[in-house]
Design a protein around this motif. Structure first.
Motif: not given
Length: 524
Positions: A225-226, A443-446, A471-474, A492-494
């Motif tokens: 999801v951009y 991009y570190d997901g944080k 921190v929750e996104h993978s 990026h984890d949709d």
């Protein structure tokens, strides 16, 4: 009498020998009095009969003089008195110089003026004013001043406005006196509850307490999801699978899917009428927000449209082709190219603008500033060591994020870098700020929450600037938006995540949305 006169005798006493009042001599003419300037002579008070006659005669003469002459005469008298007499006169004058205007105005039929004066008080002062006397309390109560104070806060503070909507007490505001409007006591008791809610929300932000909701976008082909934007009713997202999905913000159900782009939807913005999207297919599309119908397609850029902004009849788009396009938006179907801005040496990743400046950031490590009215180049902001992926601009402040893993704060007028924020471990992909906080995703997901006011203070230690890391996104965080109560992010984890700092369960765990507190008035 001028209040400054109370201090004048203190200056005149220096070097004086406690002079006594000299007897007032009967004048030869009836037009004035002659005050003796000779040596001070102490004399006993004459008989009561003579004193009364002399006093009445003096008063009669005094009444005949102009105000200026009367003041001059009294000053001369005071200058000849001793310290004890000065104190006695001061005690006599003090209550005469004090005026309880709040009590006096209603007596003259001017309640509205007394109410208007007290309406400028803050909450602490208003509490104190209620304790002055019953009349002040009556003015505050009948003037509904606690209601007016809350209304003033709702008009000027988005946090108060948001709470009024979410906790449903906005329906008791901005109404004239009717049977539906609660008494002043309701608003008096409501105010501390609002303050308590605000303190709780601020503590939740600082401590990272939130309820988490997750939308699984279930992209059919490529996942990610951009971009996204939300309001109270909906979330609109642009996906890597070329589609635009509209979600119900309460139920989290997908309401509509818009298709038409032949490449990933990289950026979007919407208002009450249209959704404007930019894609890796190099086009900009304009959609009708309610029906999803395509109203316009703009074909100008040679490569992917990476970002866009529009407001007040102006739109700015930027592209991987290194250019910035400035468009005039007369209507959704009448959009014309005004100017192309060229100067970056790599892809232009992000743009923002207001009435004064257009600001662009590029993979060439620079931020460029352009005049909104003339589209002429103004200055370049240099400092990032690698390409710049995101920025936001408001007033004099620009906040940017880069693939050098840092965030920089800039003064747009002088081009100075005010602060560098370090903490992310990979490229900083998205960034937003308000008056209190900066929220960044990388991009570190944080997702990191920073203290904006501390960041603008050069004395604040770097270790105090990051308030919380979420921190929750993978996968990589692509886009986020936030307000006083929540962060909504996409990855990026949709997934789209809703981080709710208002409706937090009592144990602080993310176990779904807890019921909102409501403040209801029941008329009797």
């Amino acid at each position: 009498m001028d209040p400054e006169m109370e201090e004048k005798p203190l200056e005149l006493m220096t070097g004086m020998e406690s002079p006594s009042l000299v007897g007032v001599m009967s004048p030869k003419k009836s037009t004035g009095l002659t005050l003796s300037n000779g040596p001070v002579v102490s004399r006993k008070r004459p008989s009561e009969g003579n004193y009364e006659k002399e006093k009445e005669h003096c008063i009669a003469l005094f009444d005949q003089w102009s105000e200026a002459d009367q003041v001059e005469f009294v000053e001369r008298l005071i200058s000849r008195m001793c310290h004890y007499q000065h104190g006695h006169i001061n005690s006599y004058l003090k209550p005469m110089l004090q005026r309880d205007f709040i009590t006096a105005l209603p007596a003259q039929g001017l309640d509205h003026i007394a109410e208007n004066i007290l309406s400028f008080l803050d909450a602490r002062s208003l509490c104190s004013a209620e304790l002055v006397c019953k009349e002040w309390q009556r003015v505050i109560s009948e003037g509904m001043l606690w209601k007016k104070l809350i209304e003033r806060m709702v008009r000027t503070d988005p946090l108060w406005k948001g709470l009024s909507e979410r906790h449903q007490w906005e329906k008791y505001l901005f109404k004239n006196r009717t049977a539906e409007v609660p008494p002043n006591s309701y608003y008096h008791s409501l105010y501390p509850k609002i303050i308590q809610d605000i303190e709780t929300i601020e503590a939740n932000w600082r401590c990272g307490r939130h309820n988490l909701q997750r939308i699984q976008c279930r992209s059919e082909n490529s996942k990610g999801v951009y971009c996204l934007q939300y309001d109270d009713e909906k979330i609109i997202s642009g996906l890597r699978d070329n589609s635009i999905k509209i979600w119900d913000k309460q139920t989290l159900e997908c309401l509509k899917i818009l298709t038409g782009h032949t490449g990933s939807v990289l950026c979007l913005q919407y208002d009450e009428r249209v959704i404007v999207t930019g894609s890796s297919d190099s086009t900009v599309r304009v959609w009708e927000v309610t029906t999803g119908e395509v109203l316009n397609t703009l074909i100008h850029h040679n490569e992917a449209v990476l970002h866009l902004r529009f407001a007040n009849g102006l739109m700015v788009t930027c592209s991987k082709d290194r250019s910035i396009a400035v468009w005039d938006m007369a209507s959704p179907t009448d959009i014309s190219l005004r100017r192309v801005l060229v100067g970056h040496r790599a892809a232009v990743n992000v743009v923002d603008f207001d009435d004064k400046y257009i600001v662009s950031a590029s993979g060439d490590r620079t931020i460029k500033v352009w005049s909104t009215s003339t589209c002429e180049f103004v200055r370049t902001l240099n400092g990032h060591k690698r390409g710049i992926a995101c920025l936001q601009y408001r007033d004099r402040l620009v906040v940017s994020g880069s693939s050098d893993n840092t965030i920089r704060l800039w003064d747009i007028e002088c081009g100075a870098c005010l602060r560098v924020l370090e903490g992310h471990e990979e490229l900083v992909r998205c960034i937003r700020f308000d008056n209190k906080r900066i929220v960044s995703g990388a991009y570190d997901g944080k997702i990191k929450v920073w203290d904006l006011q501390a960041a603008l203070d050069p004395r604040a230690p770097a270790s105090t600037l990051c308030l919380r890391t979420l921190v929750e996104h993978s996968g990589r965080v692509f886009r986020l938006q936030f307000d006083e109560f929540q962060i909504i992010s996409s990855s990026h984890d949709d997934t789209i995540l809703i981080w709710d700092f208002l409706n937090v369960s009592t144990n602080g765990q993310s176990e779904g949305r807890s019921p909102s507190r409501t403040y209801t008035y029941i008329s009797r």
